[in-house]
Scaffold this motif. Sequence first.
Motif: not given
Length: 228
Positions: A63-66, A119-121, A194-195, A54-59
């Motif tokens: 504003g969402i981290c995966s 809840c996210l956000k 997700f966060c 699993v590779t970390f990514s940021y949208d």
Amino acid sequence: GIITSKPVHFLTAAQKADNSLTIEELKVDVGASSRQEIEEDYGIHVGDPIMPDVTFSYDEKHGICSGKAFDNRLGCVCIIETMKALMKETESLAVDVVGAFEGSPADDFYYRTGVAQGCLKKGVQIRHMDNSYVANDAFMAYAHEVADKYGIKCQDAVRRGGSTNAGKIHLTHQAVPVLVLGIPSRYVHTHYNFCAKEDIESTIKMAVEVIRGLNEERIRHIMRQDVL
């Protein structure tokens, strides 16, 4: 490889009704057609370890981290950033600072608005109780006071399951007041989470301002020493 389960088309009526899946039933398919191909071409043998890739990514747009294992990699991030924010203020602080944060399970994918507590956000999660911990109400009130003063988004949570180190800490000696702050993360204890970046920032801000605002009078109030 692909972690597999038997398609519903091949299940018996009893298997469909059971609808459970044990770890023994999970297989990893690398696309091979024989044991010889697996061993000779892929170099895979009995007893070889495997792990999720699993590779970390940021949208940035949303504003969402995966990534994986946000419980408790998120906590580690918050510890580092909180310490960095306070490192030049150690002489003026009324307390010695050590770090511990919780990557809390988000529930907004399962419960409707108004019922969901992670809840996210929606900001840092303040936990009032869980399976091993009951919060100090004066500490809770102080946290909300800080949130109002600095415009920090926060959300309250009451959990029947799960626990943190606060369970042991708050029973130490004659009781130690604990403030459990968490960053909501979807699908904790799995490989893909997700966060929201803003929730991480809210958690750090809450911790920093709570620590900065502690003084002897505030601590005595939280400890109830002022009314004993």
